[in-house]
Write an enzyme that holds these catalytic residues in place. Structure first.
Site, PDB file in Angstrom:
ATOM      1  N   HIS A  82     -31.589  27.154 -29.400  1.00 39.77           N
ATOM      2  CA  HIS A  82     -31.484  28.006 -30.579  1.00 39.77           C
ATOM      3  C   HIS A  82     -31.069  29.406 -30.166  1.00 39.77           C
ATOM      4  O   HIS A  82     -31.521  29.921 -29.159  1.00 39.77           O
ATOM      5  CB  HIS A  82     -32.814  28.068 -31.322  1.00 39.77           C
ATOM      6  CG  HIS A  82     -32.629  28.362 -32.778  1.00 39.77           C
ATOM      7  ND1 HIS A  82     -32.446  27.368 -33.718  1.00 39.77           N
ATOM      8  CD2 HIS A  82     -32.585  29.527 -33.449  1.00 39.77           C
ATOM      9  CE1 HIS A  82     -32.308  27.919 -34.907  1.00 39.77           C
ATOM     10  NE2 HIS A  82     -32.381  29.226 -34.774  1.00 39.77           N
ATOM     11  N   ASP A 161     -39.803  27.793 -43.637  1.00 39.49           N
ATOM     12  CA  ASP A 161     -38.734  28.599 -43.030  1.00 39.49           C
ATOM     13  C   ASP A 161     -37.455  28.495 -43.843  1.00 39.49           C
ATOM     14  O   ASP A 161     -36.752  29.482 -44.016  1.00 39.49           O
ATOM     15  CB  ASP A 161     -38.477  28.204 -41.572  1.00 39.49           C
ATOM     16  CG  ASP A 161     -37.328  29.024 -41.010  1.00 39.49           C
ATOM     17  OD1 ASP A 161     -37.434  30.267 -41.046  1.00 39.49           O
ATOM     18  OD2 ASP A 161     -36.309  28.450 -40.600  1.00 39.49           O
ATOM     19  N   ARG A 168     -34.801  36.108 -46.774  1.00 37.02           N
ATOM     20  CA  ARG A 168     -34.612  37.214 -45.830  1.00 37.02           C
ATOM     21  C   ARG A 168     -33.158  37.647 -45.775  1.00 37.02           C
ATOM     22  O   ARG A 168     -32.853  38.838 -45.647  1.00 37.02           O
ATOM     23  CB  ARG A 168     -35.094  36.811 -44.430  1.00 37.02           C
ATOM     24  CG  ARG A 168     -36.606  36.763 -44.312  1.00 37.02           C
ATOM     25  CD  ARG A 168     -37.039  36.145 -42.997  1.00 37.02           C
ATOM     26  NE  ARG A 168     -36.469  36.802 -41.853  1.00 37.02           N
ATOM     27  CZ  ARG A 168     -36.009  36.178 -40.752  1.00 37.02           C
ATOM     28  NH1 ARG A 168     -36.088  34.863 -40.653  1.00 37.02           N
ATOM     29  NH2 ARG A 168     -35.506  36.844 -39.761  1.00 37.02           N
ATOM     30  N   SER A 183     -39.507  32.132 -37.449  1.00 36.86           N
ATOM     31  CA  SER A 183     -38.455  31.325 -38.066  1.00 36.86           C
ATOM     32  C   SER A 183     -37.896  30.336 -37.040  1.00 36.86           C
ATOM     33  O   SER A 183     -37.808  29.124 -37.280  1.00 36.86           O
ATOM     34  CB  SER A 183     -37.354  32.265 -38.570  1.00 36.86           C
ATOM     35  OG  SER A 183     -36.169  31.573 -38.810  1.00 36.86           O
ATOM     36  N   LYS A 187     -39.154  26.000 -36.664  1.00 38.35           N
ATOM     37  CA  LYS A 187     -38.160  24.913 -36.735  1.00 38.35           C
ATOM     38  C   LYS A 187     -38.177  24.095 -35.460  1.00 38.35           C
ATOM     39  O   LYS A 187     -38.079  22.881 -35.478  1.00 38.35           O
ATOM     40  CB  LYS A 187     -36.751  25.509 -36.866  1.00 38.35           C
ATOM     41  CG  LYS A 187     -36.384  25.978 -38.231  1.00 38.35           C
ATOM     42  CD  LYS A 187     -34.884  26.234 -38.324  1.00 38.35           C
ATOM     43  CE  LYS A 187     -34.435  27.535 -37.710  1.00 38.35           C
ATOM     44  NZ  LYS A 187     -34.560  28.699 -38.532  1.00 38.35           N
TER      45      LYS A 187
HETATM   46  N1  URA Z   1     -32.260  32.244 -36.240  1.00 37.96           N
HETATM   47  C1  URA Z   1     -33.246  31.736 -37.032  1.00 37.96           C
HETATM   48  O1  URA Z   1     -33.384  30.532 -37.163  1.00 37.96           O
HETATM   49  N2  URA Z   1     -34.039  32.583 -37.656  1.00 37.96           N
HETATM   50  C2  URA Z   1     -33.929  33.921 -37.544  1.00 37.96           C
HETATM   51  O2  URA Z   1     -34.697  34.629 -38.137  1.00 37.96           O
HETATM   52  C3  URA Z   1     -32.901  34.446 -36.731  1.00 37.96           C
HETATM   53  C4  URA Z   1     -32.071  33.571 -36.080  1.00 37.96           C
END
Ligand code: URA
Length: 431
Positions: A82, A161, A168, A183, A187
């Site tokens: 990620h 999320d 957001r 966040s 995930k």
């Molecule tokens: N990636 C995400 O999944 N969430 C964030 O807040 C920023 C980047």
């Protein structure tokens, strides 16, 4: 308990208990707490921060709003990656097939564009039919059968999320360390991979502008990952200038695919090799980063990574011809090449200005649920450290509206700075 009291407590800089955090997140997820209260809550967190304990509580509360998959029952080890968000960051689209082609199952839930940063899902949807709404069962089955999944947040994985992310994006509450950490990690925990590689961006086009902030975010997420029993590493990578050349959904999709054919800007290629190497080591397929790097390189050279991308696109209902024929992607009506106003060395291509200009062209959203324009964006031809002559091509604008094109030209030109002295290229990774 009342949502408003929890908002007030955070507004007044007091530490929340895990019960209060869980109450708020559960209520928001099941619709009892409305968007306007969740927006106020997010803003209070952005302004006042959270302790590491509150952030861990928030992450686990969000992860547990849905199922938490246990992929060890599906494959021996699955790895996930990620990015904390950047401009021109299409890494997942190249790296996931590269790593999967090396025999390591990869399963990932990605997000949409957030603020000035692009989102993998928006890029993937440049391919007609590509489904980003797999159910949990489909996720598991595809991982087992194909060894690769790249989808959006299914409604039953970390739904908190999914809802919070969309809020957001349009309430000025993206740039907050606890919100970003929770966040990303909610995930990652919910989607069940045993190993997680985090690409934490730092610089002008990152949510964490300084190396210190990026390091703090990386450490926070690594701690949360380990707390949840996952092998987690974080790399700190440069986001002062866009990664690679393409910025914008379809343009980035094309660049990500071209990489799998061995045709990509050098910085993007190197970035993908390094990330893949870490994933292969963490997923126990390579003994060292050098070995991981050569495996990743080979997956490009022998075409197996490109073939894995075809497998992925087909499995998720996308039109596979888009993997082989780049002329099929949506093209913008107006394409303009902008030339260097002077000669010299490029000393800056301000990533955030480019990201915001791309959103203004239509590649991102102003309000929740806004449609996006897949065709628009930029090709950045000259990067920091490059020597240019006056009137050499600097960047290219792809726009569907003349007025927006004119505005983008001015803005992206202002992202560039020039020097008469030699300027070294920017590092790709800091730590
Ligand atoms: N990636 C995400 O999944 N969430 C964030 O807040 C920023 C980047």
């Amino acid at each position: 308990m009342r949502a408003v009291d929890i908002i007030i407590k955070k507004r007044d800089q007091q530490e929340l208990t895990s019960q209060e955090i869980e109450f708020f997140i559960q209520g928001f997820t099941n619709g009892e707490i409305p968007d306007y209260q969740a927006s106020a809550f997010a803003m209070a967190i952005l302004l006042n921060g959270m302790t590491p304990q509150e952030t861990a509580d928030l992450t686990l509360a969000m992860a547990h709003t849905g199922q938490v998959l246990d992929l060890s029952k599906v494959v021996d080890i699955a790895v996930d990656k990620h990015s904390s968000g950047g401009v021109g960051d299409k890494t997942s689209i190249s790296v996931m097939p590269m790593v999967a082609a090396c025999g390591l199952p990869v399963g990932k839930m990605s997000g949409r564009g957030l603020g000035f940063s692009g989102g993998t899902l928006d890029k993937l949807e440049s391919i007609p039919g590509y489904r980003v709404d797999l159910t949990t069962d489909e996720f598991k089955q595809q991982l087992k059968e194909k060894g690769i999944v790249l989808t959006g947040q299914s409604l039953d994985l970390a739904p908190a999320d999914g809802k919070m992310y969309a809020l957001r994006d349009v309430t000025g509450t993206v740039q907050s360390m606890p919100l970003i950490a929770s966040s990303i990690m909610s995930k990652k925990i919910a989607s069940g991979a045993q190993a997680i590689v985090l690409d934490v961006k730092t610089g002008l086009g990152a949510f964490m502008q300084t190396l210190e902030e990026a390091r703090e975010l990386g450490e926070l997420m690594v701690d949360i990952g380990r707390l949840a029993g996952r092998k987690t590493v974080a790399l700190l990578s440069d986001m002062n200038q866009p990664l690679g050349s393409a910025v914008g959904n379809a343009l980035e999709m094309i660049e990500a695919i071209e990489l799998l054919r061995g045709r990509a800007p050098k910085d993007y290629y190197e970035h993908c090799l390094h990330l893949s190497a870490h994933m292969l080591v963490l997923g126990l397929r390579a003994k060292s980063l050098d070995e991981g790097r050569s495996m990743a390189q080979k997956s490009i050279e022998d075409g197996s990574a490109l073939e894995k991308l075809r497998v992925l696109v087909e499995a998720q209902g996308g039109d596979v011809s888009y993997v082989d024929d780049m002329s099929k992607y949506a093209r913008a009506k107006y394409v303009e090449v902008v030339h260097a106003p002077r000669s010299g060395f490029i000393s800056q291509v301000h990533a955030r200005i480019v990201g915001e200009a791309s959103v203004a062209l239509g590649a991102g959203r102003a309000k929740k649920g806004d449609p996006i324009d897949h065709a628009v964006g930029f090709l950045i031809h000259k990067k920091v450290g490059d020597k240019v002559e006056a009137r050499e091509p600097l960047f290219e604008i792809h726009a569907n509206d003349q007025a927006k094109l004119v505005e983008a030209r001015t803005n992206v030109l202002s992202a560039y700075a020039f020097s008469d002295e030699f300027v070294p290229p920017l590092p790709l990774f800091y730590e």
